[in-house]
Scaffold this motif. Structure first.
Motif, mmCIF file in Angstrom:
data_model
loop_
_atom_site.group_PDB
_atom_site.id
_atom_site.type_symbol
_atom_site.label_atom_id
_atom_site.label_comp_id
_atom_site.label_asym_id
_atom_site.label_seq_id
_atom_site.Cartn_x
_atom_site.Cartn_y
_atom_site.Cartn_z
ATOM 1 N N VAL A 102 -9.000 -5.263 -3.435
ATOM 2 C CA VAL A 102 -8.687 -6.692 -3.400
ATOM 3 C C VAL A 102 -7.177 -6.797 -3.516
ATOM 4 C CG1 VAL A 102 -8.995 -8.923 -4.512
ATOM 5 C CG2 VAL A 102 -10.886 -7.284 -4.477
ATOM 6 N N VAL A 103 -6.509 -7.254 -2.467
ATOM 7 C CA VAL A 103 -5.048 -7.167 -2.388
ATOM 8 C C VAL A 103 -4.341 -8.481 -2.680
ATOM 9 C CG1 VAL A 103 -5.125 -5.229 -0.768
ATOM 10 C CG2 VAL A 103 -5.118 -7.585 0.100
ATOM 11 N N ALA A 104 -5.069 -9.604 -2.640
ATOM 12 C CA ALA A 104 -4.398 -10.886 -2.857
ATOM 13 C C ALA A 104 -5.424 -11.971 -3.148
ATOM 14 C CB ALA A 104 -3.555 -11.256 -1.633
ATOM 15 N N GLY A 105 -4.899 -13.144 -3.514
ATOM 16 C CA GLY A 105 -5.728 -14.326 -3.719
ATOM 17 C C GLY A 105 -5.235 -15.438 -2.823
ATOM 18 N N SER A 106 -5.696 -16.639 -3.051
ATOM 19 C CA SER A 106 -5.321 -17.758 -2.189
ATOM 20 C C SER A 106 -3.836 -18.093 -2.282
ATOM 21 C CB SER A 106 -6.149 -18.995 -2.550
ATOM 22 O OG SER A 106 -5.956 -19.332 -3.921
ATOM 23 N N GLU A 107 -3.179 -17.739 -3.386
ATOM 24 C CA GLU A 107 -1.773 -18.103 -3.597
ATOM 25 C C GLU A 107 -0.804 -17.149 -2.905
ATOM 26 O OE1 GLU A 107 -0.897 -20.892 -5.038
ATOM 27 O OE2 GLU A 107 -3.000 -21.384 -5.439
ATOM 28 N N ASP A 108 -1.167 -15.867 -2.813
ATOM 29 C CA ASP A 108 -0.207 -14.887 -2.282
ATOM 30 C C ASP A 108 -0.694 -14.169 -1.027
ATOM 31 O OD1 ASP A 108 -2.217 -13.660 -3.661
ATOM 32 O OD2 ASP A 108 -0.957 -12.220 -4.718
ATOM 33 N N ILE A 109 -1.672 -14.746 -0.315
ATOM 34 C CA ILE A 109 -2.177 -14.123 0.906
ATOM 35 C C ILE A 109 -1.090 -14.009 1.978
ATOM 36 C CG2 ILE A 109 -3.134 -16.376 1.609
ATOM 37 C CD1 ILE A 109 -5.111 -14.941 3.374
ATOM 38 N N ILE A 110 -0.295 -15.049 2.137
ATOM 39 C CA ILE A 110 0.744 -15.034 3.173
ATOM 40 C C ILE A 110 1.817 -13.997 2.873
ATOM 41 C CG2 ILE A 110 2.541 -16.397 4.316
ATOM 42 C CD1 ILE A 110 -0.346 -17.057 5.135
ATOM 43 N N SER A 111 2.209 -13.900 1.613
ATOM 44 C CA SER A 111 3.241 -12.911 1.250
ATOM 45 C C SER A 111 2.728 -11.497 1.471
ATOM 46 C CB SER A 111 3.666 -13.100 -0.205
ATOM 47 O OG SER A 111 2.564 -12.941 -1.077
ATOM 48 N N TYR A 112 1.417 -11.275 1.265
ATOM 49 C CA TYR A 112 0.874 -9.930 1.503
ATOM 50 C C TYR A 112 0.898 -9.615 3.007
ATOM 51 C CZ TYR A 112 -2.263 -5.995 1.956
ATOM 52 O OH TYR A 112 -2.783 -4.765 2.275
ATOM 53 N N ILE A 113 0.447 -10.568 3.832
ATOM 54 C CA ILE A 113 0.440 -10.329 5.281
ATOM 55 C C ILE A 113 1.862 -10.111 5.792
ATOM 56 C CG2 ILE A 113 -0.120 -11.364 7.535
ATOM 57 C CD1 ILE A 113 -2.359 -12.904 6.144
ATOM 58 N N HIS A 114 2.818 -10.865 5.199
ATOM 59 C CA HIS A 114 4.215 -10.802 5.626
ATOM 60 C C HIS A 114 4.805 -9.410 5.452
ATOM 61 C CE1 HIS A 114 8.600 -12.296 5.079
ATOM 62 N NE2 HIS A 114 8.368 -11.931 6.326
#
Length: 472
Positions: A192-204
């Protein structure tokens, strides 16, 4: 940039080519067994037949959809499909030889041995190819990295489903949970790499080719997340929230400029409908020819026994309530419709949803009973088939007064074009007196429809008509 999955025809080109090679290998080995090791393509006859084999094999694969769902079939199902494909190909080769009058010059032993080898080679090659596809592992850089966005209750099932249907295409980069914070934990071995708050930063900052959103409809995906994924050029897959009330047959398509979820009792491909309509046109042409021949004898006989027109027409209700005029050879006296009201009390069909009775006095004595017993009265309907009002196989169209009595579930039997014959006709015809049983059989036909079923019903219809069983 995203490469769309190929259609089933192109998608399974590997199986088609493999099957083609198996057929040629079977032919070569059969030739060697009969004539010793040599060049089977040197002889013009054998070379021509080998080329025709390839063409027939491709036609059968295309029209019979031989490899549709091939990766989901178990060993027994695959053996059955292989046997059907190989048998059909070899039968059509025999038809070619008969039409070209070369059957007597071609070794029957070679054809028989080719058929046996073809089944064995084709089945084994399919199993080996499926095993390879299911177990193959692309190099890590060749896979497409997929990020799963879902909720904790669905995560395990989604990972298992993707793995089951992956065939080495995807590298599962990680899971994003929209309903809780479990970052650092794993689900089915996927972090599990991220939640709703940091999903974009992970993809980035990480390798992500595609994002698969599988979120229940009660949870809203922030529109900004979708916009940011699009801005970054990431491919987005959105799982549709299907409605159970629509049934199992649901597809996504574009209708009048809108992307919609469509549902029907049976969803078929344009190819299947093209083949069915082609069968109807060919059958309609042949049937109209026979109708003309039969009319030479029946028309005078009908007119002698009962003055009036030899043909009978009546408005019937067709597909989804569309009215059309049906044609028959007249087997009843001219006042049959008026007398029907008086005879309704003797109706054999419950609830009066159809009209059937023993020793119907409205039928013309002699010729009328004969043409109904042999179903010759139905022959003019080949014209309805040719026009497109009806099909060779379907559900029998009701009269207008019968249609007006229909309840909601009865209407389902008209979800397909009406037919000259159908499942309930070959399952008892006039012996069935319960209309609900008729509806059940018609519904079964529609929901399970395939071209093979049509051929089986047509064959059974011929047998039933020749035996004269069930007709009154």
């Amino acid at each position: 940039m995203y490469q769309k999955e190929n259609s089933s025809w192109v998608k399974h080109a590997d199986f088609t080519i493999c099957d083609m090679l198996c057929l040629q290998l079977a032919f070569i080995l059969a030739y060697w067994i009969k004539n010793g090791v040599g060049h089977p393509y040197e002889t013009e006859l054998y070379r021509n037949v080998a080329v025709v084999m390839i063409f027939i094999q491709l036609v059968c694969t295309f029209f019979n959809e031989s490899f549709s769902g091939v990766l989901r079939r178990n060993m027994l199902e695959e053996l059955k499909k292989t046997f059907e494909q190989c048998t059909l190909v070899c039968l059509l080769v025999l038809v070619y030889m008969f039409l070209m009058r070369v059957g007597s010059d071609y070794s029957r032993m070679i054809l028989l041995v080719s058929y046996v080898f073809y089944i064995g080679f084709s089945y084994c090659s399919r199993q080996m190819l499926k095993k390879f596809l299911k177990n193959r592992r692309y190099e890590e850089g060749e896979k497409r990295s997929m990020l799963i966005v879902t909720v904790s209750s669905n995560a395990k099932n989604i990972v298992e489903t993707i793995r089951k249907n992956n065939y080495g295409t995807y590298h599962l980069a990680g899971i994003v949970l929209m309903d809780c914070d479990k970052k650092g934990k794993t689900i089915e071995g996927i972090p599990v790499v991220a939640g709703s708050e940091d999903i974009i930063s992970y993809i980035h900052k990480n390798w992500v080719d595609e994002v698969f959103f599988a979120v229940p409809k009660e949870i809203t995906i922030p529109e900004q997340i979708i916009k940011d994924c699009s801005t970054m050029g990431v491919v987005i897959h959105m799982q549709l929230a299907t409605m159970k009330s629509l049934g199992k047959n649901q597809i996504v398509e574009e209708v009048a400029g809108y992307t919609v979820l469509s549902s029907s009792i049976r969803i078929v491909t344009p190819r299947q409908m093209f083949i069915k309509r082609t069968m109807d046109i060919v059958g309609g042409l042949v049937g109209c020819l026979f109708t003309g021949i039969v009319a030479l004898f029946l028309v005078p006989a009908i007119k002698i026994k009962s003055p009036g027109p030899a043909f009978f027409s009546q408005v019937r209700v067709g597909k989804n309530g569309r009215p059309f005029k049906i044609y028959k050879f007249r087997s009843m006296y001219m006042d049959a419709e008026e007398r029907k009201k008086e005879l309704m009390k003797q109706n054999n069909v419950k609830d009066g949803m159809m009209f059937k009775m023993d020793d119907d006095p409205r039928i013309i004595k002699g010729v009328g009973h004969f043409i109904r017993k042999t179903s010759l009265d139905e022959f003019p309907q080949f014209w309805n088939i040719l026009k497109g009002d009806m099909s060779l196989v379907g559900t029998r169209p009701p009269t207008v007064d019968e249609w007006e009595k229909y309840e909601l579930h009865h209407r389902k039997r008209l979800a397909i074009r009406p037919g000259l014959t159908g499942m309930w006709q070959v399952s008892g015809r006039s012996d069935i007196t319960d209309f609900e049983e008729v509806v059940e059989l018609d519904t079964k036909y529609i929901s399970e429809w395939c071209l093979k079923l049509d051929v089986e019903i047509l064959f059974k219809t011929v047998m039933v008509v020749f035996m004269g069983s069930g007709a009154k």
